[in-house]
Write a protein that holds these residues in place. Sequence first.
Motif, mmCIF file in Angstrom:
data_model
loop_
_atom_site.group_PDB
_atom_site.id
_atom_site.type_symbol
_atom_site.label_atom_id
_atom_site.label_comp_id
_atom_site.label_asym_id
_atom_site.label_seq_id
_atom_site.Cartn_x
_atom_site.Cartn_y
_atom_site.Cartn_z
ATOM 1 N N THR A 257 0.846 -1.194 0.000
ATOM 2 C CA THR A 257 0.000 0.000 0.000
ATOM 3 C C THR A 257 0.882 1.245 0.000
ATOM 4 N N LEU A 258 0.649 2.109 -0.978
ATOM 5 C CA LEU A 258 1.491 3.286 -1.172
ATOM 6 C C LEU A 258 0.710 4.543 -0.792
ATOM 7 N N ASN A 259 1.232 5.291 0.182
ATOM 8 C CA ASN A 259 0.631 6.576 0.530
ATOM 9 C C ASN A 259 0.932 7.603 -0.564
ATOM 10 N N ARG A 260 -0.015 8.543 -0.759
ATOM 11 C CA ARG A 260 0.149 9.514 -1.839
ATOM 12 C C ARG A 260 -0.286 10.913 -1.390
ATOM 13 N N ALA A 261 0.131 11.906 -2.163
ATOM 14 C CA ALA A 261 -0.266 13.295 -1.944
ATOM 15 C C ALA A 261 -0.603 13.912 -3.293
ATOM 16 N N ALA A 262 -1.407 14.964 -3.268
ATOM 17 C CA ALA A 262 -1.820 15.617 -4.508
ATOM 18 C C ALA A 262 -1.316 17.054 -4.530
ATOM 19 N N GLY A 309 -3.523 18.743 -1.982
ATOM 20 C CA GLY A 309 -4.736 17.989 -1.726
ATOM 21 C C GLY A 309 -4.459 16.690 -0.996
ATOM 22 N N VAL A 310 -5.488 16.154 -0.393
ATOM 23 C CA VAL A 310 -5.420 14.868 0.314
ATOM 24 C C VAL A 310 -6.063 13.813 -0.559
ATOM 25 N N VAL A 311 -5.347 12.706 -0.773
ATOM 26 C CA VAL A 311 -5.828 11.633 -1.627
ATOM 27 C C VAL A 311 -5.530 10.296 -0.958
ATOM 28 N N PRO A 324 -11.049 9.895 -4.572
ATOM 29 C CA PRO A 324 -11.378 11.329 -4.556
ATOM 30 C C PRO A 324 -10.250 12.142 -3.917
ATOM 31 N N ILE A 325 -10.155 13.402 -4.319
ATOM 32 C CA ILE A 325 -9.140 14.305 -3.793
ATOM 33 C C ILE A 325 -9.823 15.482 -3.119
ATOM 34 N N VAL A 326 -9.388 15.794 -1.903
ATOM 35 C CA VAL A 326 -9.888 16.957 -1.184
ATOM 36 C C VAL A 326 -8.811 18.043 -1.273
ATOM 37 N N TRP A 327 -9.095 19.079 -2.063
ATOM 38 C CA TRP A 327 -8.118 20.125 -2.286
ATOM 39 C C TRP A 327 -8.186 21.178 -1.190
ATOM 40 N N SER A 328 -7.033 21.646 -0.758
ATOM 41 C CA SER A 328 -6.959 22.700 0.242
ATOM 42 C C SER A 328 -7.378 24.036 -0.373
ATOM 43 N N THR A 329 -8.048 24.858 0.398
ATOM 44 C CA THR A 329 -8.416 26.196 -0.073
ATOM 45 C C THR A 329 -7.274 27.193 0.118
ATOM 46 N N ASP A 330 -6.270 26.816 0.913
ATOM 47 C CA ASP A 330 -5.103 27.677 1.116
ATOM 48 C C ASP A 330 -4.152 27.531 -0.065
#
Length: 483
Positions: A257-262, A309-311, A324-330
């Motif tokens: 299992t590979l952790n990822r970032a967006a 973003g968090v993915v 799904p990806i939750v994008w930061s508003t900052d």
Amino acid sequence: NQTLNETLQYTPGILAENSGQQQFMPTFQIRGFNAAGSSGGIYLNGLRSSAAQSDIEPYGLERVEVMRGPASVLYGQGQPSGVIGLVTKRPSERPMHEVQLQGGSFEQRGGAFDFGGPMTEDKTLLYRFTGLLREGGNGIDFSNDKRAFLSGAVTWRPTAETEITAFSLHQKNQAKWNYGLPAQGTVLPNPNGRIPVTRFIGEPDIDRTETELTVAGYNLQHRATDSLTFRQNLQYSHEVWDYRDVSPTSLRVDLRTLNRAATNQRYTTDTFAIDNHAELKATTGPLLHTVLFGVDYRWGQNANLGNRGVVGPIDVFSPVYGSPIVWSTDQYGSRQTQNFTGVYLQDQIKLDRWILTLGGRHDWADARTVRIGAATATQDDRAFTKRAGLGYEFDSGVVPYISYAESFTPLSGTTFDGAPLKPETGLQYEAGVKYQPRDMNLRITAAVYDLRRQNMTTADLAHPGFSIQIGEVASRGFEFEAV
């Protein structure tokens, strides 16, 4: 060759594709240090270009020159590891008309043309027109890329002593960034098996990378006398790098299992550069001189804006895409404007079989950085760099030599706390032998070097996307080449 990385693969001292297989961006090291991208080691038609993220199409190039070691005295601010000089296709006195259709594995397909020749009977006006369209895969799932390239050049010779070549190019790339695969499961054992080398670990519907580059300029040469020549090079370039991708961060303890970032980011870079120099050949007693004196100026402005973003993670052995990806508003980003001015002088002196080269340069650099959420920062740097080399020519074609050179590189960008990056400096000691027999089409070179860099930047692990500066880093090596 379809990329600059492929063109440089067999050049001593260069590690090409050091960031994996990327079809749109040059990624290589010279003598152990990065020289592509924002490192500023790529020059186009004699001037440093904003083409930091665009891999200029090799079909549009006449030649690629590799200069290893510090070249700041003549080329201005740059990395101490070396310079890659790209020269676009020049107009030709000989008529030429070429059309290509291309095809290859992974559904590679494309076409290209290259036309050139005289536009007048007296050959005082010449032209060159080159273009290419290409698309296809590269062996990695979902990683098809596209490229469109167009360039043109016109040479005008108003007199026998004067020549000016105006040129322009435009290139667009569309691709995905290939981050590579975990070590466990490729080069190292993994109890879950072996990861297919074609595996894509991003998100096919999210990942995209687009670059667009436009360059225009001219090269002017005027021969005032048999011993005095003036040259002026001018260039403006504009580049956009727009990308959104999902990248790996760490492999979990289950080794599958590979952790990822967006990341979603856009870079724009504009550069105007001009170089004026004179070359004088003179004799003083038994000494033969080739003197080069010049003044150059470069203005640059770069800006970036992005967010993260968090993915969710992915199973590298049985991937399920569509997380799904939750994008930061900052948002984060900055805009930096830089001015560089340099004055340089070099004298190559020949005495019988001895060749002595002495050179010096003084640089002035200033920068103004505006960063989101931080105060405006200004920077004013100056430095003197020098070089020296000594060689001896034997009748056999053997030339042993020793050399010393320095470099100075003002850096763009800021640290996480908003402070501008300090200029990087470098120096190199080198010794070697060159051998070129007079009756053979052969050239052999061997060299040893000791290269040092100060204020080198590295990734800020506590603040991703930013850099910190460390102390001195050394690279020592041996090179051998036979052509």
